[in-house]
Design a protein around this motif. Structure first.
Motif, PDB file in Angstrom:
ATOM      1  N   GLY A  22       3.223   5.611  -5.990  1.00  0.00           N
ATOM      2  CA  GLY A  22       3.776   4.685  -7.172  1.00  0.00           C
ATOM      3  C   GLY A  22       5.015   3.767  -8.203  1.00  0.00           C
ATOM      4  O   GLY A  22       5.466   4.648  -9.227  1.00  0.00           O
ATOM      5  N   THR A  23       4.541   3.736  -6.829  1.00  0.00           N
ATOM      6  CA  THR A  23       6.383   3.043  -7.432  1.00  0.00           C
ATOM      7  C   THR A  23       6.399   1.197  -7.059  1.00  0.00           C
ATOM      8  O   THR A  23       5.640   0.695  -6.016  1.00  0.00           O
ATOM      9  N   VAL A  24       6.826   0.759  -8.125  1.00  0.00           N
ATOM     10  CA  VAL A  24       6.600  -0.830  -8.256  1.00  0.00           C
ATOM     11  C   VAL A  24       8.117  -1.496  -8.252  1.00  0.00           C
ATOM     12  O   VAL A  24       9.190  -1.125  -8.290  1.00  0.00           O
ATOM     13  N   ALA A  25       8.066  -2.268  -6.952  1.00  0.00           N
ATOM     14  CA  ALA A  25       8.971  -2.907  -6.019  1.00  0.00           C
ATOM     15  C   ALA A  25       9.177  -4.791  -7.541  1.00  0.00           C
ATOM     16  O   ALA A  25       8.067  -4.916  -7.616  1.00  0.00           O
ATOM     17  N   VAL A  26      10.242  -4.568  -7.679  1.00  0.00           N
ATOM     18  CA  VAL A  26      10.780  -6.119  -8.361  1.00  0.00           C
ATOM     19  C   VAL A  26      11.913  -6.978  -7.111  1.00  0.00           C
ATOM     20  O   VAL A  26      13.108  -6.435  -7.270  1.00  0.00           O
ATOM     21  N   ASN A  27      11.223  -8.134  -6.694  1.00  0.00           N
ATOM     22  CA  ASN A  27      11.691  -8.995  -6.196  1.00  0.00           C
ATOM     23  C   ASN A  27      12.971  -9.881  -7.182  1.00  0.00           C
ATOM     24  O   ASN A  27      12.132 -10.779  -7.265  1.00  0.00           O
ATOM     25  N   GLY A  84       0.836  -1.262   0.168  1.00  0.00           N
ATOM     26  CA  GLY A  84      -0.061   0.101   0.105  1.00  0.00           C
ATOM     27  C   GLY A  84       0.699   1.399   0.031  1.00  0.00           C
ATOM     28  O   GLY A  84       0.249   2.345  -0.763  1.00  0.00           O
ATOM     29  N   TYR A  85       1.556   0.968   0.471  1.00  0.00           N
ATOM     30  CA  TYR A  85       2.785   2.374   0.988  1.00  0.00           C
ATOM     31  C   TYR A  85       3.325   3.018  -0.737  1.00  0.00           C
ATOM     32  O   TYR A  85       3.464   3.561  -0.732  1.00  0.00           O
ATOM     33  N   ARG A 142      14.151   0.144   5.648  1.00  0.00           N
ATOM     34  CA  ARG A 142      14.770   0.278   5.648  1.00  0.00           C
ATOM     35  C   ARG A 142      14.553   1.149   4.108  1.00  0.00           C
ATOM     36  O   ARG A 142      15.046   2.191   3.868  1.00  0.00           O
ATOM     37  N   LEU A 143      13.402   1.717   3.740  1.00  0.00           N
ATOM     38  CA  LEU A 143      12.428   2.405   2.443  1.00  0.00           C
ATOM     39  C   LEU A 143      12.080   3.839   3.347  1.00  0.00           C
ATOM     40  O   LEU A 143      12.210   4.523   3.024  1.00  0.00           O
ATOM     41  N   GLU A 144      11.998   3.404   4.948  1.00  0.00           N
ATOM     42  CA  GLU A 144      11.090   4.540   5.128  1.00  0.00           C
ATOM     43  C   GLU A 144      12.352   5.685   5.999  1.00  0.00           C
ATOM     44  O   GLU A 144      13.418   5.595   6.165  1.00  0.00           O
TER      45      GLU A 144
END
Length: 255
Positions: free
Chosen positions: A30-35, A24-25, A104-106
Motif C-alpha cells: 500500500g505504498t506509493v512511490a514518488v520519484n 508490485g512489492y 535499499r528498501l528490503e
C-alpha cells in the motif's frame, strides 16, 4: 556469425524488470512511490524536508530515500522532519536504478508507509530514462535555472506526471520569465499539472502534498505524451522495427 546487441536497451530492459517487481512489492504494502527529478541546486531537498515535516504532522506515514554521488548530507537533513530516511550512495553513477532502490528498501521500509519519496540524483538527463517503480514522477525546476529548462530537457519534463516550480519567492529578483517556462512545459508535455512553490515561504507546499495524496488515492491521473511515445518505441523495437540510430551497439558472436 554475429548478432547485434543494443546495450542501451538491454540495460533499460533489466531495469524495467526490476521496476515491475518493485512496483508490485510496493503495491502489496500500500505504498506509493514518488520519484523527484531535478538539477542540482533546484531546492529539491529543502522542499522535500518541508513535505515530509507536514506529512508527519498530519499523521500521514511517509518515508524517504535520497540518492547522491557522495556524502550523506541530504539524509541527515531530511531526517530532521521526523520521517524515516535512508541514503543511497551511487559512487559516481549519474542516476538511480530500480534494483538499487529495491535493495535499499528490503528489510527497512516501515510497515504502513503510505508515501515513499525518492530523491533522485541531481541530474535532468540520465535519471529520466529509468523507471523506479514509481506511481508519480515529479520534475522540479527553480526560477534561478532559467525558463528554457523544459525544452532543453524534454525527456525529464515530458515524462513527468507533475511539474513543480521552486524558489518562486525570488522569481522577480532573478527575472524569471514565467510565461515562457509554462509554454515550454506545455510544448513537451501538454496538460501536465504545474504547481509553484517556495520552501522558504511555504507557498504551494500544502497544495503539492494534497496533489500527491490525491494521486496516491488514484484521484489524479496524467499520462505524459512522451511516456506513450516511449511505450510505442519499445513495442516497435521489441518487434524488430525500431530505429537503432544513435544507440550504442556491440557485435557478439553467437555460440
Amino acid at each position: 556469425m554475429c548478432r547485434t546487441v543494443d546495450l542501451h536497451q538491454a540495460v533499460l530492459a533489466k531495469n524495467d524488470e526490476n521496476a515491475l517487481a518493485l512496483r508490485g512489492y510496493l503495491g502489496e504494502r500500500g505504498t506509493v512511490a514518488v520519484n523527484l527529478l531535478s538539477s542540482p541546486g533546484s531546492g529539491k531537498t529543502a522542499l522535500l524536508e518541508l513535505l515530509l515535516t507536514r506529512a508527519v504532522a498530519a499523521g500521514t506515514p511517509a518515508a524517504a530515500v535520497t540518492a547522491d554521488l557522495a556524502t550523506e548530507n541530504d539524509a541527515t537533513r531530511l531526517a530532521r522532519s521526523g520521517a524515516p530516511v535512508q541514503q543511497i550512495l551511487t559512487d559516481g553513477l549519474c542516476h538511480l536504478e530500480a534494483g538499487m532502490l529495491q535493495r535499499r528498501l528490503e528489510g527497512w521500509l516501515p510497515e504502513g508507509t503510505r508515501l515513499l519519496f525518492v530523491e533522485n540524483v541531481g541530474n535532468l538527463v540520465c535519471p529520466a530514462s529509468y523507471d523506479l517503480g514509481e506511481t508519480l514522477r515529479i520534475a522540479l525546476a527553480s526560477v534561478t535555472e532559467g525558463e528554457d529548462k523544459p525544452v532543453k530537457y524534454p525527456a525529464a519534463f515530458g515524462l513527468a506526471h507533475l511539474v513543480v516550480v521552486t524558489k518562486t519567492d525570488i522569481a522577480d529578483a532573478v527575472g524569471f520569465d514565467r510565461e515562457t517556462f509554462l509554454r515550454g512545459v506545455q510544448q513537451v508535455n501538454p496538460e501536465v499539472p504545474i504547481l509553484e512553490t517556495s520552501a522558504r515561504t511555504g507557498e504551494g507546499v500544502d497544495a503539492l502534498l494534497a496533489h500527491i495524496l490525491r494521486c496516491a488515492a488514484g484521484d489524479e491521473t496524467h499520462t505524459p505524451v512522451l511516456a506513450r511515445q516511449h511505450e510505442q518505441y519499445l513495442h516497435s523495437h521489441e518487434n524488430g522495427h525500431g530505429d537503432h540510430e544513435g544507440h550504442q551497439h556491440r557485435q557478439e558472436p553467437v555460440r
